[in-house]
Design an enzyme around this catalytic site. Structure first.
Site: not given
Lengths: 226, 89
Positions: A87, A195, A197
């Protein structure tokens, strides 16, 4: 010894702890690296996580690029070290010239925070190694300036040399050619808008991000082993 | 000598400018149905110390190229002039 991943923190970065958690589940040991750091020799790989580095003033990533750590990241990448920007980290890598292209505001001027489905296109990058091309992953995006742009020549080069690693199935931001993630020529520097994560457990809605993080950790271990 | 600089940064032609488009779409409702081609940009103003106008211009150009504009998506245009109260004769 576990693969050691440096997670770069600029003033305004806000996804560093999510990144640490994701890397840990993927089997690596993450260490926060403050943006004034000039030495990354003890690291096997680098993650530039999401957030608003230096407040995103001027343009996302424009000021972060001048933080001392970015010179070290540039050297690390030039030596073949695995680097992934997520990002805002992707925006930083383009501003720093480590990846081609740039970002503009999303189509329709809408901030987008939603799960997206991306397709793995190629597998010679450090974050898609070992995955099947065509694999669909559900991973959230969360951005305002997430629309990837580049000139025709760059796009032709990205396509011809298989550097588009992830594409959106339902383009949420107007990115050219549905690009969600790209790699550099060598495949060791990667940027992606989704993302991974934030998709490491079914409780969060998806655990698909782990496939990418695990691939990243494994390829980082391979690089270290030489 | 001190010079006044103004750098205007705009998205390059062909790069979508959703802010400009949105403004343009709102204009007819305000009675401005004769306005076309709205593009947004930013303007930076600052002073620069240099021995002459050419040097000042080169410094401003370098700053614009290196930081203020991203050449992948933006063009810049600059103006440099002697500050009226720079103390020079």
């Amino acid at each position: 010894m576990a693969t050691r991943v440096g997670v770069v923190v600029f003033p305004g970065t806000n996804c560093e702890h999510d990144a640490l958690a994701g890397l840990e589940v993927a089997g690596a040991r993450g260490t926060l690296v403050w943006h004034t750091e000039t030495q990354l020799r003890t690291m096997d790989a680098i993650v530039i996580p999401g957030g608003f580095a230096h407040g995103d003033y001027l343009r996302p990533g424009a000021l972060a690029r001048f933080s001392p750590v970015m010179e070290a990241v540039g050297r690390f990448a030039a030596e073949g070290g695995p680097v992934v920007g997520i990002c805002n980290g992707f925006q930083v890598l383009t501003e720093a010239g480590l990846l081609p292209g740039a970002f503009v505001k999303n189509r329709g001027l809408k901030f987008v925070c939603a799960p997206t489905t991306v397709r793995v296109e190629v597998t010679h990058s450090v974050i898609t190694a070992g995955l099947e091309p065509g694999t669909r992953l559900c991973i959230p995006v969360n951005h305002f300036s997430g629309s990837y742009v580049c000139d025709e020549r760059t796009l032709a080069h990205l396509r011809a040399s298989n550097q588009v690693i992830l594409r959106y199935l339902d383009n949420p931001n107007g990115s050219i050619d549905d690009i969600a993630g790209i790699a550099n020529d060598a495949g060791n520097v990667v940027g992606l808008m989704p993302h991974p994560e934030r998709a490491i457990d079914e409780l969060l809605g998806s655990a698909d991000g782990l496939a990418l993080l695990r691939a990243f950790v494994s390829s980082s271990a391979c690089v270290r082993a030489g | 000598m001190r010079f006044a600089a103004r750098v205007e940064v705009r998205l390059r032609p062909g790069i979508a400018d959703p802010e400009g488009t949105t403004i343009e779409r709102a204009l007819p409702a305000l009675g401005f149905d004769d306005v076309r081609g709205v593009r947004t940009g930013r303007s930076f103003r600052f002073q620069v110390d240099a021995t002459d106008v050419e040097t000042a211009r080169r410094r401003v150009q370098a700053l614009a190229d290196r930081l203020l504009a991203n050449p992948v998506i933006e063009d810049s245009e600059l103006e440099v002039s002697l500050e009226p109260d720079s103390g020079e004769p």
